[in-house]
Design a protein around this motif. Structure first.
Motif, short mmCIF file in Angstrom:
data_model
loop_
_atom_site.label_atom_id
_atom_site.label_comp_id
_atom_site.label_asym_id
_atom_site.label_seq_id
_atom_site.Cartn_x
_atom_site.Cartn_y
_atom_site.Cartn_z
N GLY A 393 51.89 -29.82 17.76
CA GLY A 393 50.42 -29.67 17.71
C GLY A 393 49.95 -28.96 16.46
O GLY A 393 48.96 -28.23 16.48
N VAL A 394 50.67 -29.17 15.34
CA VAL A 394 50.31 -28.47 14.09
C VAL A 394 49.58 -29.44 13.15
O VAL A 394 50.12 -30.50 12.81
N PRO A 395 48.36 -29.10 12.71
CA PRO A 395 47.63 -29.97 11.77
C PRO A 395 48.23 -29.90 10.36
O PRO A 395 48.90 -28.92 10.03
N MET A 396 47.97 -30.94 9.57
CA MET A 396 48.69 -31.07 8.29
C MET A 396 47.78 -31.14 7.07
O MET A 396 46.66 -31.63 7.16
N ILE A 397 48.30 -30.65 5.96
CA ILE A 397 47.75 -30.97 4.64
C ILE A 397 48.78 -31.89 4.01
O ILE A 397 49.97 -31.57 3.97
N CYS A 398 48.32 -33.07 3.57
CA CYS A 398 49.27 -34.12 3.21
C CYS A 398 49.34 -34.33 1.70
O CYS A 398 48.31 -34.52 1.05
N LEU A 434 41.72 -26.67 0.28
CA LEU A 434 42.15 -27.33 1.51
C LEU A 434 42.84 -26.36 2.47
O LEU A 434 42.70 -26.46 3.69
N ILE A 435 43.59 -25.42 1.90
CA ILE A 435 44.24 -24.43 2.77
C ILE A 435 43.17 -23.62 3.52
O ILE A 435 43.24 -23.44 4.75
N LYS A 436 42.15 -23.18 2.79
CA LYS A 436 41.08 -22.39 3.43
C LYS A 436 40.39 -23.22 4.50
O LYS A 436 40.08 -22.73 5.59
N GLU A 437 40.15 -24.50 4.16
CA GLU A 437 39.46 -25.37 5.12
C GLU A 437 40.31 -25.57 6.38
O GLU A 437 39.81 -25.53 7.50
N LEU A 438 41.61 -25.81 6.18
CA LEU A 438 42.47 -26.07 7.34
C LEU A 438 42.67 -24.81 8.19
O LEU A 438 42.63 -24.87 9.42
N MET A 439 42.85 -23.66 7.54
CA MET A 439 43.23 -22.46 8.27
C MET A 439 42.00 -21.71 8.83
O MET A 439 42.11 -21.00 9.82
N GLU A 440 40.82 -21.90 8.16
CA GLU A 440 39.66 -21.10 8.60
C GLU A 440 38.41 -21.93 8.85
O GLU A 440 37.50 -21.50 9.54
N GLY A 441 38.32 -23.11 8.26
CA GLY A 441 37.06 -23.86 8.27
C GLY A 441 36.81 -24.66 9.54
O GLY A 441 37.67 -24.75 10.42
N GLN A 442 35.59 -25.23 9.62
CA GLN A 442 35.17 -26.01 10.77
C GLN A 442 36.03 -27.27 10.92
O GLN A 442 36.48 -27.62 12.00
N LYS A 443 36.26 -27.94 9.77
CA LYS A 443 37.07 -29.16 9.82
C LYS A 443 38.50 -28.83 10.30
O LYS A 443 39.13 -29.60 11.01
#
Ligand code: UDX
Length: 484
Positions: A393-398, A434-443
């Motif tokens: 269940g871990v989201p990814m940066i590709c 993208l790291i900030k968006e994935l780890m803290e952002g709404q998306k």
């Protein structure tokens, strides 16, 4: 010694880490179903595993799960080196040239009444190790192909032939790499979403019709048609349109994945539970203790798999993106990850990231992804890494590198909604953003929610009685145990 009366299956792995892991999961699952297993590696890999996988040598002598190797004609790895150095092209060429005969030799030897093992009932080959067809055709043994890439990856490889027939590949000139040609829309591949050529395998980015990798994956996918059946390391819900399209043109198709999860449901009394992983590099377990100290969901895990190479410039962009994001991260830098300058990260990098970074050369990835501290995965989108991330269940940066990784990334981001893609020409600003968006952002929150949903679906498929186990039963009854 009493001879086993179990049905004997031979599992032939392709000589690359991801493919070996996937085949090992399948072999353990089949063993738990009562089969006698011979797990075969090529000699070069066998030697590499002996160096780094303690459990490998210790359990090579289990009574009904054995390891064997076949000659590939490559020189053995350097004893003093901790790196896996052989060039991928050399491995493929040597395998294609030498393994048809050495695999035939192995099966013939196993079938000799003096071998002390039951006769081989069926071969399970990695679908890109189609050299096994030489032996199975000659000896009249069924050959089930195990596709260790996704159905989208397999379909991508399969339709390279059509891209060539339509005159889209090979490229007319190197200019096509940068003039917008790769944005050509492809909307005619059965079962596949509409994509751009740049979303398809990186191997089509060539001006040479005879390019080795392109032909290897294309021929491998087509050779599957000669298999008795095809197994996919996927599950119906994840790739159903593609699975349906494959079913209509290939031998019987069985989706029995995600294999990394299925193998976790093997009953504890199975003797193979004591066989750990097969690693080509030494695992660093200290990272697990480091993760134990971190808050839930706070760490980004960065790993580019077993084959990716970065230029030192790309490595610096990733490094500074990580540093500037302010996020905690666990970064696995394989000894041969970066081509060129070895001393890549300056002292300043260590100072800025002190206390929130852990860098090592190889880790127990499945355990890392399952750790509560992990909040995201910056990945090259190899199919094993992708399925392991889904199962946790871990989201990814590709950042897809090559082979099937481009299409995996497309499905991760556009179809399953569990990732965000970094541009090929990676910059530190984009990595940081993208790291900030994935780890803290709404998306990031939305992507995480989807990732948890897909994990639940994966568990439904892979738990005992789930769709994948039912398909496995059908495979065993209808294909493996059938009288031919
Ligand atoms: C290759 C191809 O590049 C990929 O596209 C294809 O789908 C499979 O083969 P690879 O680089 O090996 O991929 O990546 P991946 O498929 O993700 O497999 C890597 C495996 O190594 C995973 O099972 C992962 O858990 C394991 N691993 C990786 C570790 O155990 N520790 C590590 O530090 C890194």
């Amino acid at each position: 010694m009493e001879h086993s009366t179990k049905t004997h299956l031979v599992c032939m792995a392709l000589p690359f880490q991801g493919h070996i892991n996937s085949m090992l999961h399948l072999a353990k699952v089949l063993h738990s179903k009562g089969f006698f297993i011979t797990f075969v590696n090529t000699e070069y890999v066998h030697q590499q595993l002996l160096k780094h996988s303690g459990s490998f040598s210790a359990h090579a002598g289990l009574p009904d799960f054995r390891f064997a190797s076949i000659s590939d004609g490559l020189s053995p790895p350097d004893d003093d080196s901790d790196e896996y150095r052989e060039d991928i092209r050399n491995i493929l060429l040597a395998t294609q040239e030498n393994c048809p005969a050495s695999f035939l030799g192995l099966i013939s030897a196993l079938n000799d009444p003096s071998s002390g093992v039951p006769p081989v009932k069926c071969v399970i080959s990695d679908s890109f190790a189609s050299f096994t067809l030489n032996a199975t055709t000659k000896l009249g043994i069924p050959n089930v192909f195990y596709c260790t890439v996704a159905v989208c990856g397999f379909t991508d490889f399969y339709y390279c032939k059509d891209l060539i027939e339509r005159g889209l590949v090979p490229l007319k000139s190197e200019d096509d790499l940068a003039n917008g040609y790769l944005d050509t829309i492809i909307d005619w591949i059965p079962g596949m979403i509409t994509v751009r050529m740049r979303d398809l395998t990186s191997f089509i980015r060539t001006t040479d019709r005879d390019e080795l990798f392109l032909n290897f994956v294309m021929d491998g996918a087509h050779a599957s048609s000669q298999g008795t059946a095809i197994i996919f390391n996927s599950f119906s819900e994840l790739e159903s349109p593609l699975l349906n399209a494959c079913s209509s043109k290939l031998p019987p198709v069985f989706d029995i994945g995600p294999m990394c999860l299925l193998s976790q449901y093997i009953p504890n009394d199975s003797s193979t539970s004591s066989i750990g992983g097969l690693n080509m590099w030494r695992e660093d377990l200290r990272c697990m203790e480091w993760l134990d100290e971190k808050e839930s969901g706070s760490v980004l895990y960065v790993n580019f798999g077993s084959l990716t190479n970065l230029t030192s410039k790309q490595a610096l962009e990733f490094g500074w993106g990580l540093a500037n994001s302010g996020c905690s991260f666990l970064w696995v830098i394989r000894p041969d990850l970066v081509v060129g300058d070895a001393a890549l990260l300056p002292q300043e990098f260590s100072e800025i990231t002190k206390g929130r970074s852990f860098i090592t050369s190889w880790c127990p990835q499945q355990r890392v992804l399952a750790h509560a501290a992990i909040g995201g995965f910056l990945t090259h989108c190899g199919w094993n890494s992708t399925t392991e991330s889904i199962c946790s269940g871990v989201p990814m940066i590709c950042w897809p590198f090559f082979a099937d990784q481009q299409i995996n990334s497309k499905y991760i981001c556009s179809v399953w909604g569990i990732g965000m893609e970094i541009d090929e020409d990676v910059t530190r600003e984009e990595v940081e953003g993208l790291i900030k968006e994935l780890m803290e952002g709404q998306k990031g929150k939305e992507t995480k929610r989807k990732a948890v949903e897909w994990k639940e679906k994966a568990v439904e498929a892979a738990k005992p009685g789930g769709g994948s186990w039912r398909n496995l039963e059908k495979l065993i009854e209808g294909i493996i145990m059938k009288d031919y």
